[in-house]
Design a protein around this motif. Structure first.
Motif, short mmCIF file in Angstrom:
data_model
loop_
_atom_site.label_atom_id
_atom_site.label_comp_id
_atom_site.label_asym_id
_atom_site.label_seq_id
_atom_site.Cartn_x
_atom_site.Cartn_y
_atom_site.Cartn_z
N UNK A 9 0.85 -1.19 0.00
CA UNK A 9 0.00 0.00 0.00
C UNK A 9 0.89 1.24 0.00
N UNK A 28 1.04 4.30 -2.61
CA UNK A 28 0.88 5.70 -2.20
C UNK A 28 2.06 6.54 -2.66
N UNK A 35 -9.49 13.43 -5.94
CA UNK A 35 -9.97 12.86 -7.21
C UNK A 35 -8.79 12.50 -8.10
N UNK A 36 -7.85 13.42 -8.22
CA UNK A 36 -6.69 13.13 -9.08
C UNK A 36 -5.85 11.99 -8.52
N UNK A 78 -6.98 9.45 -6.72
CA UNK A 78 -7.68 8.18 -6.98
C UNK A 78 -7.48 7.75 -8.43
N UNK A 79 -7.59 8.72 -9.33
CA UNK A 79 -7.41 8.38 -10.75
C UNK A 79 -6.01 7.84 -10.99
N UNK A 123 -4.27 6.20 -8.95
CA UNK A 123 -4.11 4.86 -8.36
C UNK A 123 -4.91 3.80 -9.10
N UNK A 124 -5.69 4.19 -10.10
CA UNK A 124 -6.52 3.21 -10.82
C UNK A 124 -5.74 2.01 -11.32
N UNK A 150 -5.60 -0.79 -8.79
CA UNK A 150 -6.81 -1.10 -8.03
C UNK A 150 -6.91 -2.59 -7.72
N UNK A 158 -4.76 -3.14 -4.83
CA UNK A 158 -5.35 -2.60 -3.60
C UNK A 158 -6.53 -3.44 -3.15
N UNK A 159 -7.27 -3.93 -4.11
CA UNK A 159 -8.42 -4.77 -3.80
C UNK A 159 -7.93 -6.04 -3.11
N UNK A 167 -12.30 -10.14 -13.76
CA UNK A 167 -12.17 -8.71 -13.52
C UNK A 167 -10.81 -8.20 -13.93
N UNK A 193 -9.21 11.15 -14.74
CA UNK A 193 -9.29 12.36 -13.91
C UNK A 193 -10.69 12.97 -13.95
N UNK A 236 -13.13 10.91 -12.06
CA UNK A 236 -12.90 11.08 -10.61
C UNK A 236 -13.43 12.43 -10.13
N UNK A 282 -12.80 3.50 -9.31
CA UNK A 282 -12.40 4.62 -8.44
C UNK A 282 -13.00 4.47 -7.06
N UNK A 306 -10.98 2.04 -5.23
CA UNK A 306 -9.73 2.59 -4.70
C UNK A 306 -9.98 3.16 -3.31
N UNK A 308 -10.81 0.40 -0.81
CA UNK A 308 -9.65 -0.41 -0.46
C UNK A 308 -8.73 0.36 0.51
#
Lengths: 201, 269
Positions: free
Chosen positions: A126, A130, A170-171, A173-174, A176-177, A180, A183-184, A197, B7, B10, B42, B45, B48
């Motif tokens: 993680x 990050x 928001x940026x 999260x995008x 980190x897509x 995912x 992370x899942x 998936x 972006x 999101x 998203x 994310x 998670x």
């Protein structure tokens, strides 16, 4: 209010006592919040040693500057702000050594690759995920998504508008897509990632 | 149909895109499976990240912060202690955290020599002596106190610390593992502990101690330890200042009469 028998003193009361010279008050206040402050520092700088340094800097700074606290925010907000700032300072001073090293890049490429065999060794990564984020985005995302702060509180801690907090999150999260699936997997390492998936690309 | 940038999706989900542009994004998401899926991802994310348990503060960090906090409180409660310290030394005296950072970064690559000079001032504080008595310490008492704390070789040197025909200190293998976070406390503890008789110091060690302490005025070395610092071989030198006041030096590299770089110096609280 001294008469409130049995009740713990409030954060504000402890800070007032500290400023008034009580040598125990600040320690009590800090211990009350230290796990959360530690989490903020650790997730923001992504390194336990740096986090310890940042938290120590922040604690000393808060101890010395307590008299400057004006009460226009909660004491916890003030403490968190000092910790976040100390953490970002650490990262700035470290900028000569880029936070994302070649090893991290390598590890992240491996993470992003749809390799189900890697789904198990995810937990420690993680932090690696990050680390791809710019520090300012990471600080916002850590507060809101990881530690569950309301956007308004995160904005007060970071000293920016709520809209900027949302935009940074928001940026982030995008960004980190691509990770995912990883992370899942981290969320429930026992559940295997469904190939349906993951194998879309 | 071109897809939406991640972006944009999101930001839309965060409520940052409104009005006509927002309506367009919403319409696209309603009919584009791929972009809708990226919206779902998203959300994943965030979910998670929220599910990652918050780390508890490690005990070592908690202890370190407690120590630093105690030092801060003492600094605030007893400002006269700092006032009694010579200005030059006070400037060198770090916040405990600075010690940690500075010492480690400089010392880690090399074998380290830590030199510590101690005398009645700080020791009387450590031993809980009345603050008023420290200034009143007469030279003989002071010298006796030094002898009591010194290694075995100090026993025969008499009461005059200023004349040193013989080394006043021995060399012992303490095996102490000094940690960067606690080095101040460890040095204090070592200084308080009863000295064990040591080996006669080699010429190089004697020259090293002279070299290291030469800038500090009159000092009487008390003992030398070989130890470890952060996993690296280290040498620890204890000494006492003739005019009172506790002080520590950190020296890196091989230490002799000509080498041995003082990387750090401090006055012990």
């Amino acid at each position: 209010m001294p008469g409130a028998g049995g009740q713990l003193p409030s954060d504000d009361e402890l800070l007032r006592r500290h400023v008034a010279g009580d040598s125990e008050a600040f320690g009590e206040l800090f211990r009350r919040h230290r796990d959360r402050l530690w989490a903020v520092a650790l997730r923001t700088v992504c390194d336990p040693d740096e986090a310890a340094d940042a938290l120590q800097d922040a604690m000393v700074s808060a101890f010395r500057r307590a008299a400057d606290f004006r009460g226009d925010s909660a004491v916890t907000t003030w403490l968190h702000r000092i910790v976040v700032n100390a953490s970002l300072d650490r990262l700035r001073h470290k900028a000569v050594h880029p936070v994302t090293s070649a090893d991290d890049e390598h590890a992240l490429q491996a993470l992003a690759a749809p390799d189900p065999a890697r789904a198990s060794d995810t937990r420690m990564d993680v932090d690696a995920a990050l680390r791809v984020l710019p520090p300012q985005q990471r600080a916002a995302l850590v507060l809101v998504d990881m530690l569950g702060f309301p956007v308004a509180d995160a904005a007060a801690i970071l000293g920016i508008s709520a809209g900027t907090v949302k935009s940074r999150c928001a940026r982030a999260r995008a960004r980190l897509l691509p990770y995912v699936a990883h992370l899942r997997g981290n969320r429930s390492a026992s559940e295997s990632v469904s190939p349906a998936q993951g194998g879309d690309g | 149909m071109s897809h939406l940038d991640a972006d944009v999706v999101a930001e839309f989900r965060a409520g940052l895109i409104a009005g006509r542009r927002g309506a367009r994004v919403a319409a696209h998401l309603a009919q584009c499976e791929q972009c809708a899926a990226s919206g779902d991802m998203l959300a994943e994310v965030s979910a998670a990240l929220a599910a990652v348990p918050a780390p508890a503060m490690p005990d070592a960090v908690a202890r370190r912060l407690d120590t630093v906090l105690a030092a801060e409180a003492a600094r605030r409660d007893y400002p006269e202690r700092a006032d009694g310290t010579p200005a030059r030394k006070r400037r060198a005296e770090p916040v405990p955290g600075r010690l940690r950072g500075m010492a480690v970064r400089v010392l880690a690559p090399a074998a380290a020599v830590v030199a510590l000079a101690g005398a009645g001032y700080g020791i009387s504080q450590l031993a809980g002596q009345q603050p008023g008595t420290k200034a009143a310490s007469s030279p003989p008492t002071h010298a006796a106190a030094q002898s009591a704390r010194a290694g075995g070789l100090a026993a025969g040197t008499g009461g005059n610390p200023l004349r040193q025909p013989q080394p006043t200190f021995g060399v012992a293998d303490s095996g102490t593992v000094y940690q960067r976070a606690t080095i101040l406390q460890q040095l204090q503890a070592a200084l308080r502990a009863p000295a064990v008789p040591g080996r006669f110091p080699s010429a190089q060690v004697r020259a090293c101690v002279r070299h290291v302490t030469s800038g500090a005025g009159q000092v009487t070395p008390l003992r030398v330890e070989t130890a470890k610092f952060e996993g690296q071989p280290a040498t620890v030198i204890f000494a006492a200042r003739a005019n009172g006041g506790d002080e520590a030096w950190v020296v890196t590299g091989s230490c002799s009469g000509t080498s041995g770089k003082v990387a750090y110096t401090t006055t012990l609280p």
